[in-house]
Scaffold this active site. Structure first.
Site, PDB file in Angstrom:
ATOM      1  N   TYR B 109      46.244  53.705  44.215  1.00 33.24           N
ATOM      2  CA  TYR B 109      46.623  54.662  45.253  1.00 33.24           C
ATOM      3  C   TYR B 109      47.302  55.902  44.684  1.00 33.24           C
ATOM      4  O   TYR B 109      47.164  56.994  45.220  1.00 33.24           O
ATOM      5  CB  TYR B 109      47.517  53.986  46.294  1.00 33.24           C
ATOM      6  CG  TYR B 109      46.731  53.109  47.230  1.00 33.24           C
ATOM      7  CD1 TYR B 109      45.767  53.681  48.069  1.00 33.24           C
ATOM      8  CD2 TYR B 109      46.923  51.738  47.281  1.00 33.24           C
ATOM      9  CE1 TYR B 109      45.022  52.896  48.922  1.00 33.24           C
ATOM     10  CE2 TYR B 109      46.176  50.940  48.123  1.00 33.24           C
ATOM     11  CZ  TYR B 109      45.227  51.522  48.952  1.00 33.24           C
ATOM     12  OH  TYR B 109      44.492  50.758  49.786  1.00 33.24           O
ATOM     13  N   GLU B 202      50.001  23.648  35.733  1.00 32.42           N
ATOM     14  CA  GLU B 202      48.996  24.428  36.451  1.00 32.42           C
ATOM     15  C   GLU B 202      49.329  24.582  37.923  1.00 32.42           C
ATOM     16  O   GLU B 202      48.976  25.566  38.551  1.00 32.42           O
ATOM     17  CB  GLU B 202      47.628  23.744  36.265  1.00 32.42           C
ATOM     18  CG  GLU B 202      46.479  24.476  36.925  1.00 32.42           C
ATOM     19  CD  GLU B 202      45.166  23.694  36.854  1.00 32.42           C
ATOM     20  OE1 GLU B 202      45.071  22.786  36.021  1.00 32.42           O
ATOM     21  OE2 GLU B 202      44.269  24.000  37.637  1.00 32.42           O
ATOM     22  N   ASP B 254      45.235  20.020  35.515  1.00 33.30           N
ATOM     23  CA  ASP B 254      44.381  19.052  36.193  1.00 33.30           C
ATOM     24  C   ASP B 254      43.415  18.460  35.174  1.00 33.30           C
ATOM     25  O   ASP B 254      43.091  19.099  34.162  1.00 33.30           O
ATOM     26  CB  ASP B 254      43.560  19.742  37.288  1.00 33.30           C
ATOM     27  CG  ASP B 254      44.335  19.900  38.592  1.00 33.30           C
ATOM     28  OD1 ASP B 254      45.352  19.198  38.757  1.00 33.30           O
ATOM     29  OD2 ASP B 254      43.906  20.729  39.432  1.00 33.30           O
TER      30      ASP B 254
END
Lengths: 623, 368
Positions: B109, B202, B254
């Site tokens: 912006y 994680e 995981d």
């Protein structure tokens, strides 16, 4: 068995057209007004063309009662500076159907002057007003006729005929007809506009019913060469046509009567005194080379009949049976038919054979067709399997068909003689396009003459891009024999060819400001309908159109790519002008400097180089 | 003594800022001179195309090869991006000078205030990576930060360097939700810690569990939630914890191929950031959940999707997965065609993972 007898009537041509006026484009008030304008304007232009006069054509349409809503009666007047029509022809020319001067194998806008009479007829049946014809052939006296048509008898009715003095030659035709100008106006204005594009040597003015004046002054001073009447091209011939040509090329056995005998005596230089048969033959042998064909034939007959003039006047030749070498004649003295054998070795036998069997094939070809010399004739004989000396009169039906087929298939004939055609020419066409559209790019081409079904034709085409042309193209301006075609655009062969073109391949993209002007000239334009608004897709014509368009499209593509480069250069210069100052601004702060770097010369140097290059390239392309 | 240390630290931060500004200035001066001499400025950008990304075994990370592209302001198709990059350097210069931070979206912006157009944020993001590639500095050095999404918890004292907070200290175990890893944290000085290890995890859920279970105290650790693939600021912080505080880093993910790769990126970087050398912790260790753990701990599993399997095959071609545990576990994943999440340990009770699995893994990590 029916008791009622079938009744057979013959109707007059005008009666026929009265019942079938749709055929000629008089189906409703809108179309009729437009068609009437077309017919009169085209007749005026044709008349001037044929006499080599630079045309001044004035078209006026006036409402009889302007306040009435359309459709309503209008007075349509077309005035020209042409040769005029001789006063004794006027009643027939304007008061009968199928009377005119346009017969023969050459290009003209109309065929038989039929359309003008149809317009008069239409005017009469919708308003019951006479046609007013003013004509001056010599520029001194002007004949003015008021005519009505007797439709049933196809005869003119002269309502009034006056003569007065004038200072200008030319013709003025005025009719009153029911029309719808509010609907036909656009088309009529387009017609006048487009006509002046393809007839740049004409001045055309149009005073419309609303008081507006449309003026199209001439901008070319020379009339293109007038077309000539020509012999047919071999590719455009059928068996029936050959049969008729053979009949024309055969010589008849002269009737042996007193007049003929007198002619023979005179040509032989004989005095009145009687000479013996032998003396006559001797005299003939000496003068043979100077004798005309008819006399030679009579001498040849005498040689076989062994008769002197006295006996000769008492016979009639019935038949020369060349295959059986017999001569049949009727003897009045004995009132019976006789025959004698002819000696095939005699030189007189050859004379008779020539006469009866007509010309040899090669002579026939060179004399009866356009652009065939002895060499081509011999080559063709070999190709077709006929002996060059084959007599045309001896051809069987089967051989005629074979000859006709071979004439179609033989490819070494020169292209048809285009002298019967009147294309506008590349230079005037280009001038017209430039004047009308003020384009950035123009290219024109005139294709060599070609033929379809034996009718020669020429395609000329122009292409223009940019300038004053509005976007949304290609806009196609179609012409046939200098007539703009405004209706039935969709099914026209030109449109088909244009639509088949992949414009992207020629770098034409988006909504291009782009026009195509297509002019087909022919001794016969293959219109799809009697309204004469769209051209049928004959393969030969389609091919020529395609080749013309491809040629021009390639030129356009070259221009477009140069234009693309120029646009790129301009775009690039704009980019520099936009971004370099920003870069300068940012790096000034980055580098911790107070004053911006002197980048202006960088932008200035880029600009003029690109621009001058562009101008030069465009110029070369337009030359 | 303490004042000296503070002075030293602020001197260090000042020096870093100074060197960044110097570098930007020298780039700017070169362009300035080109323009002043009537020449189109140009510079070379290392190529970030796949063919120019190679794995450097010595550095143990992906780096860019020698291919470079010349970006010239003469070339009209490059002029726009050239200007965008110039603007970004200019903007980064202001940010750094004024010690203000900005986000990727902010940059997008901000451009509009200078008549610089970006089609969308991905275009401006791309230019930011260009600047990184040219200067070989991460965008965080220019005060451009990603949106924060990862967090940290543990006994670590930091000292802010951002304007308004200079010299202010903070202990990162004060707030049980953890502290989000944003610009002020990434740029803060790391003062001291009692921790002996960093555990990167994680999942946010497990992070909270670890805080609740006081893993920081039990195992003398700093806990970091990577929130999936670790953001670059998090990886920067991990590197600093390792390099500056001498803490080993272990990664807990995981039990699937993506988890394995999250660990690998922390260890040796990503292809996307191959132009940067300050984001990797080559000594970081992946401790699980391994594919072999799924069998060993009889964890509840989910079948692998087709994209999981495809990812396995893709990674087999990656040189980093050529040997060791990386290759072995990948092979097992492919054999099992099943995966397990960290939460799967909850099958054995909520604390099973912290009380049983983690200690065993930490022990094992010492031998890795």
């Amino acid at each position: 068995m029916s008791l009622i007898k079938e009744k057979f009537n013959q109707i007059s041509p005008s009666e026929f057209f009265y019942s079938n006026r749709d055929l000629a484009g008089f189906s409703n008030p809108t179309r009729s007004l437009y068609t009437a304008v077309r017919e009169f304007v085209e007749n005026a232009l044709d008349a001037c063309d044929q006499k080599g006069i630079l045309p001044d054509v004035h078209l006026t349409i006036k409402a009889v009662e302007p306040e009435k809503p359309d459709p309503k009666p209008y007075i349509l007047t077309v005035k020209d500076n042409g040769p005029g029509v001789d006063s004794k022809h006027i009643p027939l020319a304007f008061g009968t159907v199928l009377y005119g001067s346009k017969f023969g194998l050459k290009q003209a806008r109309g065929m038989f002057g039929l359309g003008a009479t149809m317009a008069i007829l239409y005017g009469q049946i919708t308003t019951n007003k006479p046609v007013i014809v003013k004509s001056s052939v010599d520029g001194k006296l002007q004949d003015e006729f008021e005519l009505l048509l007797d439709i049933q008898k196809n005869k003119p009715v002269i309502v009034k005929h006056t003569t007065k003095e004038t200072s200008k030659h030319g013709l003025s035709v005025s009719i009153c007809l029911e029309g719808d100008y509010s609907k036909a106006g656009n088309k009529i204005r387009d017609y006048v506009y487009e006509t002046s594009l393809i007839t740049p040597y004409a001045s055309i003015t149009f005073d419309d019913p609303k008081g507006e004046k449309f003026q199209h002054p001439r901008f070319v001073k020379d009339i293109p060469p007038a077309p000539t009447i020509i012999r047919p091209h071999p590719h455009g011939i059928d068996v029936e046509r050959i049969r008729r040509m053979i009949v024309e090329s055969q010589f008849e056995i002269p009737t042996i009567d007193d007049a003929m005998i007198e002619k023979v005596r005179k040509d032989l230089g004989l005095s009145k005194k009687n000479l013996s048969f032998t003396a006559i033959m001797e005299k003939a042998r000496k003068k043979w080379k100077t004798l005309p064909r008819q006399v030679r034939v009579v001498i040849a007959l005498m040689s076989f009949l062994k008769m002197d003039f006295e006996k000769l006047s008492k016979i009639t030749i019935e038949d020369l049976d060349i295959p059986n070498k017999k001569l049949h004649y009727w003897d009045f003295g004995e009132s019976q038919s006789k025959s004698i054998d002819m000696d095939p070795e005699s030189q007189y036998y050859k004379q008779l054979t020539n006469t009866v069997q007509g010309e040899p094939l090669t002579t026939f070809l060179t004399k009866r067709f356009q652009r065939i010399g002895p060499t081509t004739a011999n080559k063709f004989a070999e190709f077709s399997g006929f002996k060059p000396e084959k007599r045309m009169g001896t051809m069987s039906n089967q051989e005629l068909v074979q000859l006709s087929d071979s004439l179609q298939k033989f490819e070494d004939f020169l292209a048809p003689d285009p002298s019967c055609l009147a294309p506008l020419g590349e230079a005037p066409l280009e001038k017209g396009i430039k004047k009308f559209f003020n384009p950035d790019f123009t290219a024109v081409v005139q294709r060599p003459a070609s033929a379809y079904s034996g009718f020669p034709f020429i395609v000329e085409m122009g292409i223009a891009y940019g300038g004053d042309i509005k976007t949304g193209g290609p806009h196609v301006y179609r012409y046939a024999n200098r007539i703009p075609l405004l209706y039935d655009e969709g099914s026209d062969v030109v449109l088909k060819v244009v639509n088949d073109t992949d414009w992207g391949r020629y770098k034409v993209k988006g909504d291009p400001p782009f026009i195509i002007v297509s002019h087909i000239c022919s001794t016969r334009i293959p219109y799809k309908t009697a309204g004469k608004e769209n051209v049928a897709d004959r393969p030969e014509i389609e091919r020529e159109l395609r080749l013309a368009l491809q040629f021009l499209s390639r030129k356009l593509a070259a221009y477009m790519s140069k234009r693309g480069q120029a646009e790129m250069a301009k775009k690039r210069a704009n980019l520099y002008a936009k971004y370099i100052p920003l870069i300068a601004q940012f790096c000034t702060e980055l580098a911790g400097k107070k004053k911006e770097p002197n980048y202006k010369k960088l932008i200035d140097e880029e600009m003029p180089v690109e621009t001058s290059k562009t101008v030069k390239e465009t110029k070369v392309e337009n030359e | 003594m303490k004042t000296n240390k503070i002075k030293e630290r602020s001197k260090k931060a000042d020096e870093k800022q100074k060197s960044i500004l110097e570098m930007l200035k020298s780039h700017g001066a070169k362009i300035y001179d080109d323009l002043d001499h009537g020449q189109f400025p140009k510079f070379s950008i290392p190529s970030r195309s796949v063919s120019n990304i190679v794995y450097d075994k010595k550095l143990r990370q992906y780096i860019l090869g020698n291919n470079a592209a010349l970006r010239s302001s003469r070339n009209s198709s490059q002029l726009r991006s050239f200007t965008q990059l110039m603007w970004l350097a200019f903007f980064a210069n202001r940010l750094t000078q004024e010690k203000k931070s900005s986000t990727l979206r902010d940059v997008y912006y901000s451009s509009q205030a200078f008549a610089i157009e970006f089609e969308d944020q991905s275009e401006s993001d791309n230019i930011i990576v260009d600047l990184e590639a040219v200067t070989s500095k991460p965008r965080e050095d220019f005060h451009i930060f990603p949106e924060e999404r990862s967090s940290i918890f543990g006994d670590l004292n930091i000292e802010y360097t951002i304007p308004g907070y200079e010299g202010k200290t903070m202990n990162l175990s004060n707030h049980p939700d953890g502290y989000s890893i944003g610009p002020s944290l990434t740029t803060a000085e790391l003062v001291d810690t009692s921790a002996e290890i960093v555990i990167a995890i994680e999942k946010g859920g497990l992070f909270t569990r670890f805080v609740e279970e006081q893993i920081d105290k039990k195992f003398k650790s700093i806990i970091i939630n990577t929130g999936g693939q670790a953001p670059r600021s998090t990886r920067t912080l991990l590197k600093r914890l390792h390099d500056e505080m001498g803490l080993p880093v272990i990664v807990l993910t995981d039990g699937d191929v993506y988890g394995e790769h999250i660990a690998m990126v922390i260890k040796s970087g990503s292809a996307n950031a191959a132009h940067l050398r300050e984001l990797t912790v080559p000594d970081a260790k992946w401790v699980g959940v391994w594919a072999t753990d799924i069998e060993k701990y009889k964890l509840p599993t989910i079948p692998m999707t087709e994209s999981d399997i495809k990812r396995c095959y893709d990674l087999q071609k990656d040189p980093r997965y050529e040997d060791g545990i990386w290759k072995k576990e990948l092979d097992v994943f492919l054999r099992l065609k099943r995966k397990a999440e960290l939460e799967a340990f909850s099958k054995y009770g909520l604390t099973n993972i912290t009380e049983k699995y983690l200690p065993q893994k930490l022990e094992l990590a010492k031998s890795l």
